[in-house]
Design a protein around this motif. Structure first.
Motif, short mmCIF file in Angstrom:
data_model
loop_
_atom_site.label_atom_id
_atom_site.label_comp_id
_atom_site.label_asym_id
_atom_site.label_seq_id
_atom_site.Cartn_x
_atom_site.Cartn_y
_atom_site.Cartn_z
N ILE A 585 38.88 36.07 -46.93
CA ILE A 585 39.55 37.35 -46.67
C ILE A 585 40.86 37.33 -47.44
N GLY A 586 40.92 38.19 -48.48
CA GLY A 586 42.09 38.18 -49.36
C GLY A 586 42.09 36.90 -50.17
N ASP A 587 43.17 36.16 -50.10
CA ASP A 587 43.25 34.89 -50.82
C ASP A 587 43.09 33.70 -49.88
N ARG A 588 42.61 33.98 -48.65
CA ARG A 588 42.46 32.90 -47.68
C ARG A 588 41.00 32.71 -47.31
N GLN A 589 40.62 31.47 -47.21
CA GLN A 589 39.26 31.17 -46.74
C GLN A 589 39.31 30.87 -45.24
N GLN A 590 38.55 31.65 -44.48
CA GLN A 590 38.46 31.47 -43.04
C GLN A 590 37.19 30.66 -42.75
N GLN A 591 37.33 29.60 -41.98
CA GLN A 591 36.16 28.78 -41.68
C GLN A 591 36.27 28.20 -40.27
N VAL A 592 35.16 28.35 -39.54
CA VAL A 592 35.09 27.83 -38.18
C VAL A 592 33.72 27.21 -37.98
N SER A 593 33.69 26.05 -37.37
CA SER A 593 32.44 25.43 -36.95
C SER A 593 32.56 25.17 -35.45
N ILE A 594 31.64 25.74 -34.66
CA ILE A 594 31.74 25.65 -33.21
C ILE A 594 30.39 25.27 -32.63
N THR A 595 30.42 24.45 -31.59
CA THR A 595 29.19 24.02 -30.92
C THR A 595 29.28 24.39 -29.45
N LEU A 596 28.31 25.22 -28.99
CA LEU A 596 28.27 25.68 -27.61
C LEU A 596 26.90 25.41 -27.02
N SER A 597 26.86 25.32 -25.70
CA SER A 597 25.59 25.31 -24.98
C SER A 597 25.72 26.20 -23.75
N VAL A 598 24.59 26.69 -23.26
CA VAL A 598 24.57 27.58 -22.11
C VAL A 598 23.57 27.03 -21.09
N GLU A 599 23.95 27.09 -19.82
CA GLU A 599 23.03 26.69 -18.77
C GLU A 599 23.22 27.60 -17.57
N PRO A 600 22.18 27.75 -16.74
CA PRO A 600 22.29 28.63 -15.56
C PRO A 600 23.27 28.05 -14.54
N GLN A 601 23.94 28.96 -13.83
CA GLN A 601 24.77 28.57 -12.70
C GLN A 601 24.78 29.73 -11.72
N SER A 602 25.53 29.60 -10.64
CA SER A 602 25.60 30.68 -9.66
C SER A 602 26.20 31.93 -10.30
N ASN A 603 25.94 33.08 -9.70
CA ASN A 603 26.35 34.35 -10.29
C ASN A 603 27.84 34.63 -10.11
N GLU A 604 28.66 33.74 -10.63
CA GLU A 604 30.10 33.95 -10.61
C GLU A 604 30.55 34.49 -11.96
N PRO A 605 31.60 35.31 -11.97
CA PRO A 605 32.06 35.84 -13.26
C PRO A 605 32.58 34.75 -14.18
N PHE A 606 32.46 34.99 -15.46
CA PHE A 606 32.94 34.03 -16.46
C PHE A 606 34.46 34.00 -16.47
N HIS A 607 35.01 32.80 -16.39
CA HIS A 607 36.46 32.62 -16.48
C HIS A 607 36.85 31.99 -17.81
N LYS A 608 36.20 30.88 -18.15
CA LYS A 608 36.53 30.19 -19.39
C LYS A 608 35.44 29.16 -19.67
N VAL A 609 35.41 28.69 -20.90
CA VAL A 609 34.41 27.70 -21.28
C VAL A 609 34.73 26.36 -20.62
N TYR A 610 33.68 25.61 -20.37
CA TYR A 610 33.82 24.26 -19.82
C TYR A 610 33.87 23.28 -20.99
N LEU A 611 34.90 22.46 -21.01
CA LEU A 611 35.03 21.47 -22.07
C LEU A 611 34.16 20.27 -21.73
N ALA A 612 33.04 20.13 -22.45
CA ALA A 612 32.05 19.09 -22.16
C ALA A 612 32.44 17.79 -22.86
#
Length: 786
Positions: A585-612
């Motif tokens: 973007i412009g003269d800058r290179q934006q780069q992100v590498s992210i690893t996520l997983s999803v699993e079922p849990q009780s029907n509570e609203p999402f607050h934040k990711v769990y750091l595994a």
């Protein structure tokens, strides 16, 4: 300190019997008790002797639909001298139901409030809707009120919406009284209501009055506290303004019954209040305790929430309403009796306030925000910090409203309710404080207290043994916030578009303003079709909202078919999914590498990711910068708003972060986008299924129609949960998919020849069977599920 009545919106005036009467939307008009000077606009007094906080009662009326809330309020206004005639719901001329839709339908849609005088006190009274579609109005009213009056139909007992509003009052610990209305009906039963108060609401009812006569012979009440009879001989002549009262004499007819009832009241109070218990022990009897002792104990018990006083009467027939007014003064709290909500006391002497209503008023330059000040002062031109949204704003004018006359003031102190202009980004439930630094100090104090006590802060703080607690921007609540107003999720939606291209911009503006006024009304854009989607709490809610667009904003709109707001939920755990996003973007290179997983849990609203954390990734996760983690949480939160099946909100999902690598110079927005895309990949692996809303439906029907009713419910995939008798009718309770209830009112009228009534409220979301899921997908998309 003074509590200043405010006006949300003056809508209409009606001259009747030479008296000017004003209509309001969640508004408060100036209490009379003084003669009208002939002007259409009541003039603010030079000095108001009722501005003492101890003489103020902020009270809401809550009940099931058609229990008699508005009818009761009309009598209160008449007896107080504020109005010179009594409005009736069926005549369409009540003060409180001012909207054309309310008069046409005979129900309350928008909360309306009014101020009047009684026994030297000011009562700020809010009449709330009884229909489940408008429960948001009840929620935000109770948030700022100090007491409530729950009205029950004495012939029906505790009905479905009564349970809902009672739970809402429980949420804010609002002290309550109960009024058993319609005692003149043949099936009215005090015993039935007391039993259902115990069983359905888990309350401890304290019967303060017993009726004199039953059904059509209901003539008055006996006050058990002071043992006085109140008889309305001719309530039609003067709408029950005058009545006879005299002390109950020992030996007269009914003495034994009334004496036993007073003994039961005294005994119940003795179990709840030490002063009464000591007096009973000293006398060795429950008889003969002075009325003032019971009266004081009743107020303490009411404020503590351990008991609920119960009054009886018939508002439509003008019997017993004055006793309600007396009860509001004697037993419900003033603002001084109610402690400020946590953490407002920690802000003193700095500003802490809650915005609880926003309306659009073009004549005053846009948004008007209504605020309850809990500490500090709020002044014209003052710079405030919106802690809920993390941005500073400047207050325009600070206004006090007397009917539809606004009076500008320099500033106000704690305990006041005022309206301000100039707040462009503040919405319902936002916390306003003096500055960010003050809020940070309060948050630090709360965390320190929590650490010392070794327990969670009761209303706001969310801690977690694993992962990272990250400010308040990741979805969980900052501990320095006041408890806001929870906004329910919509259950129905439809597409909406302007009738012509020339009105498209007007429609977008109107929807934005309407959504800000009513947070339970959601407006979104379907990225696939480009359609604008309007979502609400039910058929009636959406119907009224569309009608408001046409009448108030003069925008002609076309709407699509009404559809159910499903949810999506994962049924399997995904493997860790790595997603790399690179872009220059412009003269800058934006780069992100992210690893996520999803699993079922009780029907509570999402607050934040769990750091595994693992041995392999501990160094990486520990080095993540807080802004980057905030961006990941925002991206995951956005990704959960649309699942892979029907782009419905995803619930019951725990999202774990396994790794995050960010190139130098990469923006937080780019990180959030990478998190969203990675989450969407992970959801595909989780075998996401649809969940549909189920409703608790209660139908009151004649016995002869029960077989056809049950057959119809069977066709609608409903489960019968309870069947009881109520006088000569059956009460059938079922749990039924919402998708099967579209247009049910018309079908019920056909099945029962218009003799049955029904109510419903959201019960829960349940997973759909594969067949029903395929049918839902095809109904919405037009294509079979692949």
């Amino acid at each position: 300190m003074t509590l200043i009545p405010v006006l949300y919106r003056s809508c209409h005036s009606l001259s009747r019997a030479g008296v000017s009467r004003r209509r309001f939307s969640l508004g408060i008009i100036r209490a009379a008790g003084t003669k009208n000077n002939g002007s259409d606009h009541p003039q603010p007094p030079a000095k108001d002797h009722l501005q003492d906080l101890a003489l103020i009662r902020n009270v809401g009326i809550m009940a099931h639909i058609d229990a008699g809330k508005t009818t009761t309020t009309e009598r209160m206004l008449y007896y107080s001298g504020l109005t010179h005639s009594v409005g009736e719901v069926h005549h369409g001329d009540t003060v409180m139901d001012y909207m054309s839709q309310e008069r046409e339908r005979g129900i309350t849609i928008s909360s309306a409030a009014i101020t009047f005088s009684w026994l030297g006190h000011r009562i700020n009274l809010v009449d709330t809707p009884g229909h489940v579609d408008f429960t948001m109005e009840v929620e935000r009213s109770l948030r700022v009120l100090d007491g409530a009056l729950a009205i029950l139909d004495a012939s029906a007992g505790v009905e479905a919406q009564s349970v809902t509003v009672w739970r809402q009052a429980d949420r804010y610990k609002v002290p309550r009284l109960v009024y058993l209305n319609k005692m003149d009906r043949p099936g009215a039963s005090v015993d039935l209501c007391l039993m259902e108060l115990r069983h359905k609401l888990a309350a401890t009812p304290l019967l303060l009055q017993v009726p004199i006569g039953a059904g059509r012979d209901f003539a008055g009440v006996v006050d058990l506290v002071h043992m006085k009879k109140m008889i309305w001989d001719d309530p039609k002549r003067d709408y029950g303004r005058n009545y006879k009262t005299h002390e109950v004499q020992e030996g007269e007819d009914g003495w034994e019954e009334w004496s036993e009832a007073r003994g039961r009241l005294t005994e119940a109070l003795g179990d709840l209040d030490d002063d009464v218990a000591e007096e009973v022990v000293a006398r060795e009897s429950v008889d003969g305790l002075p009325g003032h002792l019971l009266e004081n104990a009743l107020k303490r018990v009411t404020l503590a929430g351990t008991g609920v006083g119960v009054l009886v009467g018939s508002s439509y027939h003008n019997k017993g309403v004055q006793c309600i007014l007396n009860g509001l003064i004697k037993y419900l709290p003033s603002p001084l009796d109610r402690p400020a909500p946590v953490p407002a006391p920690l802000y003193a002497p700095h500003l802490c306030a809650l915005a609880f209503k926003t309306i659009h008023e073009p004549q005053r330059g846009g948004a008007l925000t209504f605020i309850r000040v809990y500490s500090g002062t709020l002044a014209k031109g003052q710079r405030v910090y919106n802690l809920s949204r993390g941005e500073a704003e400047r207050v325009g004018n600070v206004l006090i409203a007397y009917a539809d006359d606004f009076k500008e003031v320099a500033g106000v102190g704690p305990g006041n309710i005022v309206v301000v202009t100039g707040l462009k980004g503040t919405n319902t439930g936002d916390t306003l404080v003096a500055s960010q630094s003050v809020a940070s100090r309060v948050g630090w104090q709360l965390r320190a207290r929590t650490k010392e006590k070794g327990q969670d802060h009761g209303t706001a703080l969310v801690t977690e043994d694993r992962g990272d607690a990250d400010g308040g921007q990741d979805g969980h609540t900052d501990p320095a916030l006041l408890v806001g107003v929870p906004i329910p999720d919509p259950v129905f939606f439809c597409s909406i578009e302007a009738g012509s291209a020339s009105q498209q911009k007007a429609l977008e503006t109107a929807l934005s303003q309407l959504g800000r006024e009513d947070p339970s009304l959601r407006v979104s854009l379907d990225s696939d079709t480009g359609q604008t989607i309007l979502a609400g709490m039910g058929e009636l809610h959406l119907e009224v909202s569309v009608e408001r667009l046409r009448r108030e904003w003069k925008v002609e709109v076309d709407t699509g078919p009404l559809l159910v707001a499903y949810r999506e939920t994962p049924t399997l755990a995904s493997t860790p999914i790595t997603h790399t996003l690179t872009k220059t973007i412009g003269d800058r290179q934006q780069q992100v590498s992210i690893t996520l997983s999803v699993e079922p849990q009780s029907n509570e609203p999402f607050h934040k990711v769990y750091l595994a954390y693992t041995k392999d990734n501990q160094e990486n996760l520990s080095s993540i910068r807080r802004p980057h983690l905030s961006a990941v949480n925002r991206g995951v939160g956005a990704g959960l708003q649309g699942g892979p099946v029907l782009a419905c909100r995803v619930t019951g999902a725990q999202v774990s972060l396994h790794a995050l690598h960010v190139a130098p110079g990469t923006s937080d927005t780019f990180i959030a986008a990478a998190a969203t895309q990675c989450l969407q990949k992970a959801l595909v692996e989780c075998r996401v299924e649809l969940m549909e809303p189920y409703m608790n439906v209660e139908v009151v029907v004649e016995e002869c129609h029960v077989p056809s009713l049950l057959a119809d419910f069977s066709r609608r995939h409903a489960t019968i949960t309870n069947m009881t008798h109520r006088h000569n009718t059956r009460v059938v309770s079922v749990e039924c998919p919402l998708s099967e209830l579209r247009g049910y009112s018309s079908e019920l009228r056909r099945l029962t020849s218009g003799t049955a009534t029904f109510t419903m409220e959201l019960a829960d979301y349940h997973r759909m069977t594969p067949l029903r899921q395929a049918q839902a997908v095809e109904a919405i998309t037009g294509f079979p599920l692949t």
